[in-house]
Write a protein that holds these residues in place. Structure first.
Motif, PDB file in Angstrom:
ATOM      1  N   GLY A 121       0.796  -1.217   0.000  1.00  0.00           N
ATOM      2  CA  GLY A 121       0.000   0.000   0.000  1.00  0.00           C
ATOM      3  C   GLY A 121       0.826   1.263   0.000  1.00  0.00           C
ATOM      4  N   GLU A 122       2.097   1.160  -0.411  1.00  0.00           N
ATOM      5  CA  GLU A 122       2.985   2.321  -0.437  1.00  0.00           C
ATOM      6  C   GLU A 122       2.860   3.046  -1.771  1.00  0.00           C
ATOM      7  OE1 GLU A 122       6.651   0.346   0.261  1.00  0.00           O
ATOM      8  OE2 GLU A 122       6.387   0.272   2.443  1.00  0.00           O
ATOM      9  N   HIS A 123       3.267   4.294  -1.781  1.00  0.00           N
ATOM     10  CA  HIS A 123       3.149   5.104  -2.983  1.00  0.00           C
ATOM     11  C   HIS A 123       4.301   4.851  -3.952  1.00  0.00           C
ATOM     12  CE1 HIS A 123      -0.338   7.229  -1.614  1.00  0.00           C
ATOM     13  NE2 HIS A 123       0.261   7.600  -0.503  1.00  0.00           N
ATOM     14  N   VAL A 124       3.953   4.817  -5.226  1.00  0.00           N
ATOM     15  CA  VAL A 124       4.928   4.607  -6.301  1.00  0.00           C
ATOM     16  C   VAL A 124       4.872   5.807  -7.240  1.00  0.00           C
ATOM     17  CG1 VAL A 124       5.547   3.174  -8.293  1.00  0.00           C
ATOM     18  CG2 VAL A 124       4.752   2.101  -6.170  1.00  0.00           C
ATOM     19  N   ASP A 183      -7.497  11.948 -17.739  1.00  0.00           N
ATOM     20  CA  ASP A 183      -8.093  12.056 -16.425  1.00  0.00           C
ATOM     21  C   ASP A 183      -7.079  11.911 -15.298  1.00  0.00           C
ATOM     22  OD1 ASP A 183     -10.748  10.080 -17.761  1.00  0.00           O
ATOM     23  OD2 ASP A 183     -10.586  12.259 -17.648  1.00  0.00           O
ATOM     24  N   ILE A 184      -5.788  11.878 -15.658  1.00  0.00           N
ATOM     25  CA  ILE A 184      -4.756  11.679 -14.653  1.00  0.00           C
ATOM     26  C   ILE A 184      -4.682  12.892 -13.719  1.00  0.00           C
ATOM     27  CG2 ILE A 184      -2.277  11.308 -14.315  1.00  0.00           C
ATOM     28  CD1 ILE A 184      -3.759   8.949 -15.525  1.00  0.00           C
ATOM     29  N   LEU A 204      -5.597   6.641 -12.801  1.00  0.00           N
ATOM     30  CA  LEU A 204      -4.347   6.166 -12.223  1.00  0.00           C
ATOM     31  C   LEU A 204      -4.637   5.429 -10.918  1.00  0.00           C
ATOM     32  CD1 LEU A 204      -1.298   6.548 -12.945  1.00  0.00           C
ATOM     33  CD2 LEU A 204      -1.257   8.341 -11.219  1.00  0.00           C
ATOM     34  N   PRO A 205      -4.083   4.210 -10.739  1.00  0.00           N
ATOM     35  CA  PRO A 205      -4.307   3.499  -9.476  1.00  0.00           C
ATOM     36  C   PRO A 205      -3.948   4.377  -8.283  1.00  0.00           C
ATOM     37  CG  PRO A 205      -3.277   2.049 -11.075  1.00  0.00           C
ATOM     38  CD  PRO A 205      -3.281   3.421 -11.687  1.00  0.00           C
TER      39      PRO A 205
END
Length: 379
Positions: free
Chosen positions: A165-168, A200-201, A182-183
């Motif tokens: 669940g960390e940000h990439v 839509d990003i 975007l996920p």
């Protein structure tokens, strides 16, 4: 078109294999010689040898209608890596389960298992961690989009961050745009070649920031770069996904040494920081379609060779380097730059002339989608 080889081992298994073939484009089925005539399928003596042939001939998928143990023993000698192995799926004879056995993401076994499950009314069995946990699978997405994974050893680093669940961070290269949603774990980062403003990003955050903090006080745990660029030595921890949107326009004198043209093109690509895998076409005038230097260059890299008539080249509008010498010999004042225009590529390197060769490089605008429906064809 994908090539999928299917093996049945009993009469019932072969009936199920034929049902799959009837609804799966590019699929062919085989049976053991002892029943091949009875079921109307080509036969094999050894399932291990049959599997070896499927691996050797570059099949995209291999399906076993029978026990998983048979499949595992048959493919074991030929398995090499997740980047090169074909999709392998096992279906039980009763058609209850379609099991993704090997190369679930890059090879597409997870998708193949789901497709076969829909055909035979089975339950797909997918065990890859990202699928089980409902996390975004970056390697599967890259494969569907037709991207080249430059440093696959970092897939597990990115996937690990997503599973936690960390940000990439995501950066895009020249002439690359992203659309779709975007996920949630991904954060747009700016880089020098990031040209995306559409779709839509979400608006990008500064490098190192998270959606909760745009002041770079939180460090991103992994990074992904999407574009035609080579991995940067100063950025060893970023997963690079190479887009196939570069076009190389060339011209050369008759009898040009293949090595000379090769060296000039490679120098241009390196100078631009582009990966050779990013090239989707080599473009030139039709008079050079059989020129050994051009043919060998395309063949060496597996690039599509696109050729255009002098009339088609001359019809392109734009600012091109003009040569009366070239016009006198081939009927148009410029080949390499005009060939890029014929391919609808945005020129990023103007005509470079050296030892009887000319080279120009362009990028076809690439739009990648996060709706997981697939990629684009450029040429």
């Amino acid at each position: 078109m994908s090539q999928i080889a299917i093996a049945g081992f009993t009469t019932n298994g072969c009936v199920l294999a034929q049902k799959i073939v009837s609804e799966l484009e590019g699929a062919r089925a085989w049976a053991p010689h002892r029943i091949s005539e009875e079921v109307g399928l080509p036969g094999f003596d050894s399932v291990g040898a049959w599997a070896g042939e499927a691996f050797a001939h570059g099949c995209d998928g291999i399906v076993f209608v029978g026990a998983c143990g048979i499949a595992v023993r048959a493919i074991a000698p030929y398995v090499t890596s997740k980047m090169h192995d074909p999709a392998v799926v096992c279906v039980d004879e009763a058609g209850k389960w379609a099991i993704s056995l090997l190369s679930g993401h890059v090879g597409g076994a997870n998708d193949l298992a789901r497709r076969i499950a829909r055909i035979v009314g089975a339950t797909p069995v997918v065990t890859t961690a990202t699928d089980v946990r409902g996390a975004f699978a970056i390697d599967e997405w890259a494969s569907r989009q037709g991207l080249v994974i430059a440093n696959p050893q970092l897939i597990k680093h990115v996937s690990g961050a997503l599973l936690e669940g960390e940000h990439v961070g995501v950066r895009v290269g020249r002439q690359v745009s992203l659309t779709g949603e975007l996920p949630a774990e991904f954060v747009r980062e700016k880089c020098a070649s990031d040209t995306n403003d559409a779709g839509d990003i979400r608006k990008p955050y500064p490098a190192g920031a998270t959606p909760d903090s745009a002041d770079a006080s939180h460090v991103l745990h992994a990074h992904v770069h999407i574009g035609p660029e080579l991995p940067c030595e100063n950025d060893p921890d970023t997963l690079h996904l190479i887009t196939r949107n570069a076009v190389v326009g060339v011209g050369c004198r008759h009898g040009c040494e293949p090595a000379t043209l090769q060296d000039c093109v490679e120098a241009a690509m390196v100078g631009l920081g582009l990966a050779s895998e990013s090239v989707c076409a080599l473009a030139t005038i039709d008079l050079k379609a059989a020129e050994p230097a051009v043919v060998e260059l395309a063949a060496k890299h597996g690039w599509l060779l696109r050729t255009f008539s002098a009339q088609a080249l001359a019809a392109q509008s734009g600012d091109f380097a003009s040569s009366e010498f070239v016009r006198a010999h081939v009927g148009v004042d410029n080949v390499c730059e005009r060939a890029l225009a014929c391919c609808e590529a945005v020129r990023i390197l103007d005509k470079q002339a050296h030892q009887g060769t000319t080279v120009a490089v362009g990028l076809v605008p690439e739009v990648l989608s996060f709706d997981m429906k697939g990629g684009n064809d450029h040429v």
